[in-house]
Design an enzyme around this catalytic site. Structure first.
Site, PDB file in Angstrom:
ATOM      1  N   GLU A   1      -0.159  31.273  -1.615  1.00 16.62           N
ATOM      2  CA  GLU A   1      -0.474  32.028  -2.820  1.00 16.62           C
ATOM      3  C   GLU A   1       0.041  31.283  -4.037  1.00 16.62           C
ATOM      4  O   GLU A   1       1.168  30.782  -4.055  1.00 16.62           O
ATOM      5  CB  GLU A   1       0.149  33.426  -2.758  1.00 16.62           C
ATOM      6  CG  GLU A   1      -0.153  34.259  -3.995  1.00 16.62           C
ATOM      7  CD  GLU A   1       0.453  35.660  -3.917  1.00 16.62           C
ATOM      8  OE1 GLU A   1       0.251  36.435  -4.870  1.00 16.62           O
ATOM      9  OE2 GLU A   1       1.118  35.965  -2.908  1.00 16.62           O
ATOM     10  N   ASN A  61      -4.047  35.235  -7.988  1.00 17.18           N
ATOM     11  CA  ASN A  61      -4.078  36.603  -8.514  1.00 17.18           C
ATOM     12  C   ASN A  61      -4.943  36.679  -9.762  1.00 17.18           C
ATOM     13  O   ASN A  61      -4.852  35.819 -10.642  1.00 17.18           O
ATOM     14  CB  ASN A  61      -2.660  37.071  -8.839  1.00 17.18           C
ATOM     15  CG  ASN A  61      -1.821  37.245  -7.584  1.00 17.18           C
ATOM     16  OD1 ASN A  61      -1.946  38.240  -6.886  1.00 17.18           O
ATOM     17  ND2 ASN A  61      -0.981  36.264  -7.291  1.00 17.18           N
ATOM     18  N   GLU A  93      -7.060  37.430  -5.520  1.00 12.02           N
ATOM     19  CA  GLU A  93      -6.346  38.646  -5.167  1.00 12.02           C
ATOM     20  C   GLU A  93      -6.408  39.630  -6.328  1.00 12.02           C
ATOM     21  O   GLU A  93      -6.152  39.261  -7.469  1.00 12.02           O
ATOM     22  CB  GLU A  93      -4.886  38.337  -4.821  1.00 12.02           C
ATOM     23  CG  GLU A  93      -4.736  37.470  -3.587  1.00 12.02           C
ATOM     24  CD  GLU A  93      -3.304  37.430  -3.091  1.00 12.02           C
ATOM     25  OE1 GLU A  93      -2.446  38.145  -3.662  1.00 12.02           O
ATOM     26  OE2 GLU A  93      -3.045  36.696  -2.117  1.00 12.02           O
ATOM     27  N   ASP A 123      -4.347  43.098  -3.124  1.00 15.55           N
ATOM     28  CA  ASP A 123      -2.934  42.727  -3.162  1.00 15.55           C
ATOM     29  C   ASP A 123      -2.046  43.952  -3.383  1.00 15.55           C
ATOM     30  O   ASP A 123      -2.473  44.935  -3.994  1.00 15.55           O
ATOM     31  CB  ASP A 123      -2.714  41.709  -4.290  1.00 15.55           C
ATOM     32  CG  ASP A 123      -1.361  41.042  -4.215  1.00 15.55           C
ATOM     33  OD1 ASP A 123      -0.763  41.015  -3.121  1.00 15.55           O
ATOM     34  OD2 ASP A 123      -0.890  40.541  -5.260  1.00 15.55           O
ATOM     35  N   GLU A 180       3.552  41.095   3.174  1.00 10.44           N
ATOM     36  CA  GLU A 180       4.265  40.286   2.190  1.00 10.44           C
ATOM     37  C   GLU A 180       5.771  40.487   2.314  1.00 10.44           C
ATOM     38  O   GLU A 180       6.233  41.569   2.668  1.00 10.44           O
ATOM     39  CB  GLU A 180       3.833  40.663   0.773  1.00 10.44           C
ATOM     40  CG  GLU A 180       2.366  40.414   0.489  1.00 10.44           C
ATOM     41  CD  GLU A 180       2.010  40.754  -0.950  1.00 10.44           C
ATOM     42  OE1 GLU A 180       1.767  39.819  -1.723  1.00 10.44           O
ATOM     43  OE2 GLU A 180       1.981  41.946  -1.284  1.00 10.44           O
TER      44      GLU A 180
END
Length: 202
Positions: A1, A61, A93, A123, A180
């Site tokens: 990520e 993101n 995300e 997310d 996560e």
């Protein structure tokens, strides 16, 4: 990520929780978001040129404000092409707050990107509204459960129950659940025992 961090000479380490919110409120999220996409794709291209797998998938993101920009998809696809990547290298995300904004337009954008090979992940699932009424309308390829549920999974039966429920939910949608915030072997083994197939550290 792909993660953005700010090390300020004046304030030291500034948490993204602080400056991302400020960027959203001041309108700076749009140029910042474009820069993040460009920088992330450039770094991924460098990583692949140094021997990383050509099918490496990078998660980026994206805010609701970015998705609502008419040129968002064009900029993303152009950047991927300019860096010599393929669309399958990128997963965007989105958080649950996206579910509260112009759902029809965002759904159209996400469908178009997925048709071109870009993946979509939900997310921080569970940290916001977790609105199933909106969730079933959005196209996505993975669900990421918020780390607050993972952090105490060894000691809190309620957290384990929530994770199990979200695993079942993800299976129903035919997508993997990504946990996560896994930082120890014990937590990793617990998540595997619960049936979570993918993990991410913090």
């Amino acid at each position: 990520e792909c993660l953005i961090r700010w090390q300020s000479p004046q304030w030291g380490h500034v948490s993204p929780d602080c400056f991302i919110t400020l960027a959203e409120e001041t309108g700076l999220m749009l140029p910042l978001g474009n820069w993040i996409i460009e920088k992330a794709c450039a770094e991924l291209a460098t990583l692949i040129s140094r021997g990383a797998s050509p099918d490496f998938k990078l998660h980026i993101n994206v805010s609701a404000n970015q998705l609502l920009q008419h040129n968002f998809s064009t900029h993303l696809l152009k950047t991927i092409q300019q860096q010599g990547l393929v669309n399958q290298n990128i997963c965007i995300e989105i958080t649950e707050t996206v579910l509260l904004r112009e759902i029809a337009y965002i759904n159209e954008t996400l469908c178009s990107l997925r048709q071109k090979g870009i993946s979509v992940a939900i997310d921080d699932f569970g940290s916001g509204f977790s609105s199933l009424s909106y969730l079933h309308k959005l196209p996505f390829d993975a669900i990421k459960i918020d780390r607050q549920f993972v952090a105490d999974v060894l000691n809190d039966k309620k957290n384990a129950s929530i994770i199990s429920s979200v695993i079942t939910l993800a299976e129903g949608f035919g997508v993997p659940l990504i946990a996560e915030g896994i930082e120890t072997e014990e937590v990793r083994q617990r998540l595997l025992a619960l049936g979570c197939p993918k993990a991410q550290g913090y």
